[in-house]
Design a protein around this motif. Sequence first.
Motif, PDB file in Angstrom:
ATOM      1  N   SER A 373      37.708  40.744  43.421  1.00 59.26           N
ATOM      2  CA  SER A 373      38.216  39.817  44.435  1.00 59.26           C
ATOM      3  C   SER A 373      37.090  38.976  45.016  1.00 59.26           C
ATOM      4  O   SER A 373      37.241  37.767  45.225  1.00 59.26           O
ATOM      5  N   ALA A 377      36.698  34.881  44.731  1.00 61.76           N
ATOM      6  CA  ALA A 377      36.545  34.063  45.935  1.00 61.76           C
ATOM      7  C   ALA A 377      35.268  33.227  45.873  1.00 61.76           C
ATOM      8  O   ALA A 377      35.254  32.050  46.251  1.00 61.76           O
ATOM      9  N   GLN A 380      35.813  30.344  43.529  1.00 64.18           N
ATOM     10  CA  GLN A 380      36.692  29.322  44.110  1.00 64.18           C
ATOM     11  C   GLN A 380      35.931  28.441  45.098  1.00 64.18           C
ATOM     12  O   GLN A 380      36.142  27.224  45.161  1.00 64.18           O
ATOM     13  N   ARG A 381      35.026  29.042  45.877  1.00 66.89           N
ATOM     14  CA  ARG A 381      34.205  28.243  46.790  1.00 66.89           C
ATOM     15  C   ARG A 381      33.264  27.335  45.994  1.00 66.89           C
ATOM     16  O   ARG A 381      33.074  26.160  46.335  1.00 66.89           O
ATOM     17  N   GLN A 417      41.503  36.605  37.414  1.00 66.15           N
ATOM     18  CA  GLN A 417      42.740  36.884  38.148  1.00 66.15           C
ATOM     19  C   GLN A 417      43.695  37.734  37.313  1.00 66.15           C
ATOM     20  O   GLN A 417      44.335  38.655  37.820  1.00 66.15           O
ATOM     21  N   GLU A 424      43.607  39.847  46.144  1.00 65.66           N
ATOM     22  CA  GLU A 424      42.558  38.828  46.194  1.00 65.66           C
ATOM     23  C   GLU A 424      42.236  38.436  47.631  1.00 65.66           C
ATOM     24  O   GLU A 424      43.108  38.415  48.498  1.00 65.66           O
ATOM     25  N   GLU A 425      40.961  38.125  47.850  1.00 69.32           N
ATOM     26  CA  GLU A 425      40.544  37.587  49.141  1.00 69.32           C
ATOM     27  C   GLU A 425      40.907  36.106  49.202  1.00 69.32           C
ATOM     28  O   GLU A 425      40.908  35.406  48.196  1.00 69.32           O
ATOM     29  N   GLU A 426      41.218  35.642  50.381  1.00 71.78           N
ATOM     30  CA  GLU A 426      41.448  34.210  50.575  1.00 71.78           C
ATOM     31  C   GLU A 426      40.103  33.572  50.917  1.00 71.78           C
ATOM     32  O   GLU A 426      39.550  33.813  51.978  1.00 71.78           O
ATOM     33  N   PRO A 427      39.551  32.758  50.016  1.00 68.91           N
ATOM     34  CA  PRO A 427      38.203  32.226  50.269  1.00 68.91           C
ATOM     35  C   PRO A 427      38.186  31.221  51.418  1.00 68.91           C
ATOM     36  O   PRO A 427      39.143  30.451  51.607  1.00 68.91           O
ATOM     37  N   GLU A 428      37.112  31.259  52.194  1.00 66.19           N
ATOM     38  CA  GLU A 428      36.913  30.263  53.244  1.00 66.19           C
ATOM     39  C   GLU A 428      36.150  29.089  52.645  1.00 66.19           C
ATOM     40  O   GLU A 428      34.958  29.193  52.360  1.00 66.19           O
TER      41      GLU A 428
END
Length: 437
Positions: A373, A377, A380-381, A417, A424-428
Amino acid sequence: LQAMLGVMSNLVNGNNCTLLQLGLNSPIVANPDDRPPLDLVVVVDVSGSMAGGDKIGFVREGLTQMVNALHDEDRIAVIKYSSDASLEFPMSALRGTRNVLRDVISDLRPEGGTNIHGGLELGYRTALSAYDSGRQSRLILLSDGVATAGITQDQAIFDLSRQYNSEGVGLTTVGLGTDFNFALMRGLAEQGDGNFYFVEHADAVEEVFTEELSYFTVPVAFDIELNLRPGTDYMLRRAYGSSFFEIEDDIGRLEVPSVFLAHRVAHDDVGGGEGGTRRGGGSALLIELMPLPNAQEHVMNTEVATIDVTFREPGTDRIIEQRSEMIYPYPAPHLVREGFFENAIVEKSFVMLNVFAGIATACDQFHLERDPSGAIAMLQRLRAAVADYEDSANGGEGDVDIQYDIELLDDLIEVMQVNNRMPEEEPEIPEDPWPAD
Protein backbone atom coordinates in the motif's frame (compact mmCIF):
# COMPACT_ATOMS: atom_id res chain seq x y z
CA LEU A 1 32.55 19.38 -21.44
CA GLN A 2 29.06 20.59 -20.59
CA ALA A 3 28.08 20.41 -16.93
CA MET A 4 24.59 21.36 -15.73
CA LEU A 5 23.22 21.62 -12.20
CA GLY A 6 19.77 20.87 -10.83
CA VAL A 7 18.75 21.01 -7.14
CA MET A 8 15.33 20.29 -5.66
CA SER A 9 13.61 18.11 -3.10
CA ASN A 10 13.24 14.69 -4.71
CA LEU A 11 9.84 13.38 -5.79
CA VAL A 12 10.03 10.18 -3.73
CA ASN A 13 10.55 11.28 -0.12
CA GLY A 14 11.28 15.02 -0.32
CA ASN A 15 14.97 14.81 0.60
CA ASN A 16 17.63 16.95 -1.07
CA CYS A 17 18.52 15.83 -4.60
CA THR A 18 21.55 17.60 -6.06
CA LEU A 19 22.07 16.47 -9.63
CA LEU A 20 24.97 17.11 -11.99
CA GLN A 21 24.47 16.24 -15.64
CA LEU A 22 27.72 15.83 -17.55
CA GLY A 23 27.92 15.58 -21.32
CA LEU A 24 30.32 16.25 -24.16
CA ASN A 25 29.48 18.74 -26.88
CA SER A 26 31.32 18.89 -30.18
CA PRO A 27 31.59 21.60 -32.86
CA ILE A 28 31.58 18.82 -35.47
CA VAL A 29 28.41 18.87 -37.56
CA ALA A 30 27.06 15.57 -38.87
CA ASN A 31 25.27 15.93 -42.20
CA PRO A 32 22.71 13.13 -42.70
CA ASP A 33 22.56 13.93 -46.42
CA ASP A 34 26.27 13.29 -46.86
CA ARG A 35 27.33 10.52 -44.52
CA PRO A 36 30.96 9.36 -44.72
CA PRO A 37 31.50 6.02 -46.48
CA LEU A 38 31.48 3.03 -44.16
CA ASP A 39 34.11 0.36 -43.50
CA LEU A 40 32.22 -2.49 -41.81
CA VAL A 41 33.56 -5.72 -40.34
CA VAL A 42 30.91 -8.29 -39.41
CA VAL A 43 32.07 -11.00 -36.98
CA VAL A 44 29.53 -13.84 -36.96
CA ASP A 45 29.16 -16.66 -34.45
CA VAL A 46 28.80 -19.94 -36.39
CA SER A 47 29.17 -22.26 -33.40
CA GLY A 48 27.03 -25.39 -33.22
CA SER A 49 24.36 -23.71 -31.10
CA MET A 50 23.53 -21.38 -34.00
CA ALA A 51 21.72 -24.31 -35.61
CA GLY A 52 18.98 -24.21 -32.99
CA GLY A 53 15.84 -22.36 -34.04
CA ASP A 54 17.49 -21.72 -37.42
CA LYS A 55 19.40 -18.80 -35.89
CA ILE A 56 22.04 -19.04 -38.61
CA GLY A 57 19.32 -18.84 -41.26
CA PHE A 58 17.97 -15.59 -39.87
CA VAL A 59 21.50 -14.21 -39.59
CA ARG A 60 22.19 -15.07 -43.23
CA GLU A 61 18.98 -13.32 -44.26
CA GLY A 62 19.79 -10.26 -42.15
CA LEU A 63 23.30 -10.00 -43.56
CA THR A 64 21.94 -10.30 -47.10
CA GLN A 65 19.55 -7.41 -46.43
CA MET A 66 22.45 -5.40 -45.05
CA VAL A 67 24.49 -6.04 -48.20
CA ASN A 68 21.57 -4.83 -50.28
CA ALA A 69 21.29 -1.63 -48.21
CA LEU A 70 24.99 -0.66 -48.24
CA HIS A 71 26.24 1.96 -50.68
CA ASP A 72 28.54 1.04 -53.56
CA GLU A 73 31.43 2.99 -52.00
CA ASP A 74 31.02 1.26 -48.63
CA ARG A 75 33.43 -1.57 -47.81
CA ILE A 76 32.71 -4.73 -45.85
CA ALA A 77 34.57 -7.75 -44.49
CA VAL A 78 32.99 -10.93 -43.09
CA ILE A 79 34.61 -13.06 -40.39
CA LYS A 80 33.17 -16.23 -38.95
CA TYR A 81 34.19 -17.84 -35.69
CA SER A 82 33.45 -21.13 -33.98
CA SER A 83 36.34 -23.00 -32.37
CA ASP A 84 38.62 -20.85 -34.56
CA ALA A 85 38.18 -17.60 -36.48
CA SER A 86 38.65 -17.09 -40.22
CA LEU A 87 38.33 -14.23 -42.70
CA GLU A 88 35.67 -15.33 -45.19
CA PHE A 89 35.47 -12.12 -47.21
CA PRO A 90 38.32 -9.55 -47.13
CA MET A 91 37.61 -5.85 -46.84
CA SER A 92 36.22 -4.89 -50.27
CA ALA A 93 34.03 -2.20 -51.79
CA LEU A 94 30.44 -3.25 -52.50
CA ARG A 95 30.58 -2.10 -56.10
CA GLY A 96 30.94 -5.22 -58.24
CA THR A 97 31.24 -7.67 -55.34
CA ARG A 98 27.71 -8.07 -54.00
CA ASN A 99 27.00 -11.41 -55.67
CA VAL A 100 30.25 -12.94 -54.39
CA LEU A 101 29.50 -11.61 -50.93
CA ARG A 102 25.99 -13.06 -50.98
CA ASP A 103 27.45 -16.47 -51.82
CA VAL A 104 29.87 -16.22 -48.89
CA ILE A 105 26.99 -15.36 -46.54
CA SER A 106 24.82 -18.22 -47.80
CA ASP A 107 27.67 -20.66 -47.12
CA LEU A 108 27.83 -19.84 -43.38
CA ARG A 109 27.17 -23.09 -41.48
CA PRO A 110 27.09 -23.82 -37.72
CA GLU A 111 29.80 -26.02 -36.22
CA GLY A 112 32.20 -26.23 -33.27
CA GLY A 113 32.69 -24.10 -30.16
CA THR A 114 32.60 -20.35 -29.46
CA ASN A 115 35.91 -18.48 -29.69
CA ILE A 116 34.76 -14.90 -29.07
CA HIS A 117 38.29 -13.68 -28.33
CA GLY A 118 39.64 -15.05 -31.60
CA GLY A 119 36.80 -13.66 -33.69
CA LEU A 120 36.99 -10.22 -32.07
CA GLU A 121 40.76 -9.98 -32.44
CA LEU A 122 40.66 -10.91 -36.14
CA GLY A 123 37.83 -8.42 -36.61
CA TYR A 124 39.80 -5.55 -35.11
CA ARG A 125 42.92 -6.41 -37.07
CA THR A 126 40.91 -6.49 -40.30
CA ALA A 127 39.32 -3.13 -39.52
CA LEU A 128 42.60 -1.43 -38.63
CA SER A 129 44.45 -2.82 -41.65
CA ALA A 130 42.04 -0.83 -43.85
CA TYR A 131 41.56 2.17 -41.54
CA ASP A 132 40.98 5.52 -43.22
CA SER A 133 40.24 8.58 -41.06
CA GLY A 134 37.93 9.91 -43.76
CA ARG A 135 35.62 6.91 -43.46
CA GLN A 136 33.48 5.43 -40.72
CA SER A 137 34.96 2.30 -39.21
CA ARG A 138 32.65 -0.09 -37.38
CA LEU A 139 32.75 -3.66 -36.16
CA ILE A 140 29.65 -5.77 -35.45
CA LEU A 141 30.09 -8.78 -33.16
CA LEU A 142 27.29 -11.35 -32.94
CA SER A 143 27.12 -14.19 -30.41
CA ASP A 144 24.42 -16.55 -29.15
CA GLY A 145 26.41 -18.13 -26.32
CA VAL A 146 29.32 -17.93 -23.91
CA ALA A 147 32.99 -18.32 -24.80
CA THR A 148 33.99 -21.99 -24.82
CA ALA A 149 37.11 -21.99 -27.01
CA GLY A 150 40.36 -20.03 -27.11
CA ILE A 151 40.72 -17.39 -24.40
CA THR A 152 37.43 -17.52 -22.50
CA GLN A 153 37.90 -15.10 -19.55
CA ASP A 154 35.67 -12.04 -19.76
CA GLN A 155 38.38 -9.67 -18.51
CA ALA A 156 40.82 -10.88 -21.14
CA ILE A 157 38.23 -10.19 -23.85
CA PHE A 158 37.54 -6.73 -22.39
CA ASP A 159 41.27 -6.00 -22.30
CA LEU A 160 41.69 -7.11 -25.91
CA SER A 161 38.88 -4.84 -27.06
CA ARG A 162 40.12 -1.88 -25.06
CA GLN A 163 43.47 -1.97 -26.88
CA TYR A 164 41.63 -1.17 -30.12
CA ASN A 165 38.82 1.07 -28.82
CA SER A 166 40.91 4.26 -28.95
CA GLU A 167 41.92 3.65 -32.57
CA GLY A 168 38.70 4.95 -34.13
CA VAL A 169 36.84 1.65 -34.61
CA GLY A 170 33.34 1.59 -33.10
CA LEU A 171 32.05 -1.71 -31.72
CA THR A 172 28.41 -2.84 -31.83
CA THR A 173 27.42 -6.14 -30.23
CA VAL A 174 24.40 -8.36 -30.87
CA GLY A 175 23.35 -10.94 -28.28
CA LEU A 176 21.09 -13.53 -29.90
CA GLY A 177 18.72 -15.71 -27.87
CA THR A 178 18.77 -15.92 -24.07
CA ASP A 179 21.94 -17.92 -23.38
CA PHE A 180 24.63 -15.43 -24.44
CA ASN A 181 26.97 -13.63 -22.02
CA PHE A 182 24.90 -10.51 -21.37
CA ALA A 183 27.44 -8.68 -19.21
CA LEU A 184 30.23 -9.27 -21.71
CA MET A 185 28.31 -8.22 -24.81
CA ARG A 186 26.82 -5.13 -23.18
CA GLY A 187 30.13 -4.13 -21.62
CA LEU A 188 32.03 -4.51 -24.90
CA ALA A 189 29.58 -2.21 -26.68
CA GLU A 190 29.67 0.37 -23.89
CA GLN A 191 33.45 0.36 -23.77
CA GLY A 192 33.60 0.67 -27.57
CA ASP A 193 30.97 3.46 -27.66
CA GLY A 194 28.69 1.38 -29.87
CA ASN A 195 25.21 -0.11 -29.75
CA PHE A 196 24.15 -3.22 -27.87
CA TYR A 197 21.22 -5.28 -29.13
CA PHE A 198 19.47 -8.00 -27.13
CA VAL A 199 17.58 -10.09 -29.69
CA GLU A 200 15.55 -12.76 -27.91
CA HIS A 201 13.87 -14.12 -31.05
CA ALA A 202 16.13 -14.96 -33.97
CA ASP A 203 13.76 -13.60 -36.59
CA ALA A 204 14.29 -10.08 -35.20
CA VAL A 205 18.01 -10.12 -35.98
CA GLU A 206 17.20 -9.11 -39.56
CA GLU A 207 16.00 -5.71 -38.31
CA VAL A 208 19.18 -5.24 -36.29
CA PHE A 209 21.49 -5.38 -39.29
CA THR A 210 19.46 -2.85 -41.28
CA GLU A 211 19.00 -0.68 -38.17
CA GLU A 212 22.78 -0.42 -37.81
CA LEU A 213 22.94 1.28 -41.20
CA SER A 214 20.35 3.93 -40.30
CA TYR A 215 22.92 6.06 -38.49
CA PHE A 216 26.53 7.02 -38.97
CA THR A 217 29.35 7.92 -36.58
CA VAL A 218 32.23 10.36 -36.42
CA PRO A 219 34.97 10.04 -33.75
CA VAL A 220 35.21 13.17 -31.57
CA ALA A 221 37.46 12.14 -28.67
CA PHE A 222 39.84 9.36 -27.67
CA ASP A 223 41.26 8.29 -24.29
CA ILE A 224 38.89 10.43 -22.21
CA GLU A 225 39.71 10.78 -18.51
CA LEU A 226 37.21 12.52 -16.25
CA ASN A 227 37.77 13.34 -12.58
CA LEU A 228 35.04 14.79 -10.38
CA ARG A 229 35.93 16.22 -6.97
CA PRO A 230 32.95 17.29 -4.78
CA GLY A 231 33.04 20.59 -2.91
CA THR A 232 33.80 20.64 0.81
CA ASP A 233 30.08 20.68 1.68
CA TYR A 234 29.11 17.71 -0.52
CA MET A 235 29.63 13.98 -0.86
CA LEU A 236 29.22 11.79 -3.94
CA ARG A 237 26.33 9.33 -3.72
CA ARG A 238 26.10 7.51 -7.05
CA ALA A 239 26.38 7.90 -10.80
CA TYR A 240 24.09 6.81 -13.61
CA GLY A 241 24.94 6.44 -17.27
CA SER A 242 28.14 4.40 -17.34
CA SER A 243 29.21 1.26 -15.53
CA PHE A 244 32.81 2.49 -15.85
CA PHE A 245 32.30 5.42 -13.45
CA GLU A 246 34.04 4.64 -10.15
CA ILE A 247 33.97 6.42 -6.80
CA GLU A 248 37.06 6.06 -4.64
CA ASP A 249 37.98 8.24 -1.65
CA ASP A 250 34.97 10.43 -2.54
CA ILE A 251 36.41 11.26 -5.97
CA GLY A 252 34.59 10.14 -9.11
CA ARG A 253 36.62 8.86 -12.05
CA LEU A 254 35.71 7.76 -15.55
CA GLU A 255 37.94 6.51 -18.34
CA VAL A 256 36.49 6.00 -21.84
CA PRO A 257 38.62 4.84 -24.79
CA SER A 258 36.53 6.55 -27.47
CA VAL A 259 33.47 8.72 -28.04
CA PHE A 260 31.66 8.96 -31.35
CA LEU A 261 29.16 11.50 -32.57
CA ALA A 262 26.18 9.50 -33.82
CA HIS A 263 23.59 10.81 -36.26
CA ARG A 264 20.66 9.08 -37.85
CA VAL A 265 20.20 9.27 -41.60
CA ALA A 266 16.49 9.84 -40.89
CA HIS A 267 15.38 12.24 -38.16
CA ASP A 268 12.35 10.10 -37.23
CA ASP A 269 13.60 7.86 -34.44
CA VAL A 270 10.33 6.03 -33.77
CA GLY A 271 10.29 2.58 -35.32
CA GLY A 272 7.44 0.80 -37.04
CA GLY A 273 4.95 -1.69 -35.71
CA GLU A 274 2.25 -1.31 -33.11
CA GLY A 275 3.32 1.26 -30.55
CA GLY A 276 6.65 1.85 -32.29
CA THR A 277 10.02 1.84 -30.57
CA ARG A 278 11.68 4.83 -28.96
CA ARG A 279 15.43 5.16 -29.45
CA GLY A 280 17.88 7.29 -27.50
CA GLY A 281 19.30 10.56 -28.77
CA GLY A 282 22.60 10.81 -26.95
CA SER A 283 24.27 9.92 -23.69
CA ALA A 284 25.19 11.69 -20.49
CA LEU A 285 26.35 11.04 -16.96
CA LEU A 286 23.96 11.86 -14.13
CA ILE A 287 25.85 12.38 -10.85
CA GLU A 288 23.92 12.50 -7.59
CA LEU A 289 25.49 14.41 -4.66
CA MET A 290 24.32 15.06 -1.13
CA PRO A 291 25.09 17.98 1.24
CA LEU A 292 27.12 16.81 4.24
CA PRO A 293 25.44 16.88 7.68
CA ASN A 294 27.86 19.63 8.77
CA ALA A 295 27.47 21.68 5.57
CA GLN A 296 27.58 25.45 6.13
CA GLU A 297 24.08 26.90 6.23
CA HIS A 298 24.86 30.60 5.72
CA VAL A 299 27.40 30.59 2.87
CA MET A 300 26.07 31.59 -0.54
CA ASN A 301 27.52 30.45 -3.91
CA THR A 302 28.55 27.02 -2.66
CA GLU A 303 31.00 25.02 -4.76
CA VAL A 304 29.25 21.76 -5.65
CA ALA A 305 32.05 20.09 -7.62
CA THR A 306 35.06 20.57 -9.86
CA ILE A 307 35.24 18.44 -13.01
CA ASP A 308 38.48 17.94 -14.95
CA VAL A 309 38.51 16.28 -18.37
CA THR A 310 41.37 15.37 -20.68
CA PHE A 311 41.12 13.67 -24.07
CA ARG A 312 43.06 13.07 -27.26
CA GLU A 313 41.78 14.92 -30.30
CA PRO A 314 41.14 12.71 -33.37
CA GLY A 315 43.25 13.63 -36.36
CA THR A 316 45.83 15.66 -34.41
CA ASP A 317 46.44 13.51 -31.29
CA ARG A 318 46.58 16.81 -29.41
CA ILE A 319 45.77 16.46 -25.68
CA ILE A 320 42.90 18.74 -24.65
CA GLU A 321 42.35 19.69 -21.00
CA GLN A 322 39.18 21.27 -19.64
CA ARG A 323 37.88 22.24 -16.20
CA SER A 324 34.39 23.12 -15.07
CA GLU A 325 33.42 24.39 -11.60
CA MET A 326 29.79 24.04 -10.56
CA ILE A 327 28.36 26.64 -8.17
CA TYR A 328 25.03 26.53 -6.31
CA PRO A 329 23.91 30.12 -5.55
CA TYR A 330 22.61 29.14 -2.10
CA PRO A 331 23.94 27.30 0.96
CA ALA A 332 24.33 23.60 0.23
CA PRO A 333 21.42 22.43 2.47
CA HIS A 334 19.04 25.15 1.23
CA LEU A 335 16.21 24.02 -1.04
CA VAL A 336 14.18 26.42 -3.16
CA ARG A 337 10.56 25.24 -3.37
CA GLU A 338 10.41 25.59 -7.15
CA GLY A 339 13.87 24.08 -7.50
CA PHE A 340 17.04 25.40 -9.09
CA PHE A 341 17.66 24.22 -12.65
CA GLU A 342 20.27 25.76 -14.92
CA ASN A 343 18.22 24.86 -17.99
CA ALA A 344 15.36 22.70 -19.27
CA ILE A 345 17.73 19.84 -20.15
CA VAL A 346 18.81 19.11 -16.59
CA GLU A 347 15.25 19.71 -15.34
CA LYS A 348 13.99 16.88 -17.57
CA SER A 349 16.87 14.65 -16.46
CA PHE A 350 15.94 15.36 -12.83
CA VAL A 351 12.41 14.13 -13.49
CA MET A 352 13.58 11.00 -15.34
CA LEU A 353 16.07 10.15 -12.58
CA ASN A 354 13.29 10.46 -10.01
CA VAL A 355 11.14 8.09 -12.07
CA PHE A 356 13.98 5.56 -12.11
CA ALA A 357 14.67 5.93 -8.38
CA GLY A 358 10.94 5.83 -7.59
CA ILE A 359 10.43 2.56 -9.45
CA ALA A 360 13.39 0.97 -7.66
CA THR A 361 12.23 2.24 -4.25
CA ALA A 362 8.64 1.10 -4.81
CA CYS A 363 9.71 -2.41 -5.85
CA ASP A 364 11.84 -2.72 -2.71
CA GLN A 365 8.99 -1.40 -0.60
CA PHE A 366 6.54 -3.85 -2.17
CA HIS A 367 8.70 -6.99 -2.03
CA LEU A 368 11.26 -6.50 0.74
CA GLU A 369 9.43 -4.26 3.21
CA ARG A 370 6.10 -6.00 2.59
CA ASP A 371 4.37 -2.62 2.29
CA PRO A 372 2.43 -2.74 -1.00
CA SER A 373 0.00 0.00 0.00
CA GLY A 374 2.83 2.38 0.82
CA ALA A 375 4.57 1.53 -2.45
CA ILE A 376 1.42 2.22 -4.47
CA ALA A 377 0.79 5.52 -2.66
CA MET A 378 4.37 6.64 -3.28
CA LEU A 379 4.10 5.83 -6.99
CA GLN A 380 0.81 7.71 -7.25
CA ARG A 381 2.39 10.82 -5.72
CA LEU A 382 5.37 10.45 -8.06
CA ARG A 383 3.09 10.03 -11.06
CA ALA A 384 1.18 13.19 -10.17
CA ALA A 385 4.40 15.22 -10.05
CA VAL A 386 5.71 13.74 -13.31
CA ALA A 387 2.40 14.34 -15.10
CA ASP A 388 2.34 17.93 -13.83
CA TYR A 389 5.86 18.43 -15.21
CA GLU A 390 4.96 16.83 -18.56
CA ASP A 391 1.92 19.06 -18.93
CA SER A 392 4.12 22.18 -18.91
CA ALA A 393 7.20 20.76 -20.69
CA ASN A 394 8.42 22.27 -23.95
CA GLY A 395 6.27 25.34 -23.67
CA GLY A 396 3.13 23.32 -23.01
CA GLU A 397 3.69 20.95 -25.94
CA GLY A 398 4.52 18.04 -23.62
CA ASP A 399 7.34 15.50 -23.90
CA VAL A 400 7.19 12.07 -25.60
CA ASP A 401 9.84 10.49 -23.34
CA ILE A 402 8.01 11.54 -20.18
CA GLN A 403 4.70 10.32 -21.62
CA TYR A 404 6.24 6.85 -21.96
CA ASP A 405 7.52 7.09 -18.39
CA ILE A 406 4.02 7.93 -17.15
CA GLU A 407 2.64 4.89 -19.00
CA LEU A 408 5.31 2.76 -17.31
CA LEU A 409 4.34 4.11 -13.89
CA ASP A 410 0.67 3.40 -14.64
CA ASP A 411 1.50 -0.18 -15.61
CA LEU A 412 3.51 -0.73 -12.43
CA ILE A 413 0.79 0.77 -10.22
CA GLU A 414 -1.80 -1.49 -11.87
CA VAL A 415 0.33 -4.60 -11.34
CA MET A 416 0.88 -3.72 -7.68
CA GLN A 417 -2.83 -3.07 -7.15
CA VAL A 418 -3.74 -6.44 -8.65
CA ASN A 419 -1.24 -8.17 -6.32
CA ASN A 420 -2.06 -6.14 -3.20
CA ARG A 421 -4.07 -8.01 -0.58
CA MET A 422 -4.17 -5.09 1.87
CA PRO A 423 -6.32 -1.95 1.92
CA GLU A 424 -4.72 0.82 -0.09
CA GLU A 425 -3.68 4.12 1.44
CA GLU A 426 -5.18 7.27 -0.02
CA PRO A 427 -2.12 9.27 -1.11
CA GLU A 428 -1.83 12.93 -0.17
CA ILE A 429 -1.05 14.63 -3.45
CA PRO A 430 0.00 18.30 -3.22
CA GLU A 431 -2.11 20.88 -5.00
CA ASP A 432 0.90 21.73 -7.17
CA PRO A 433 2.87 18.45 -7.48
CA TRP A 434 5.59 19.99 -9.72
CA PRO A 435 6.18 23.50 -8.34
CA ALA A 436 9.01 24.26 -10.80
CA ASP A 437 6.47 25.27 -13.46
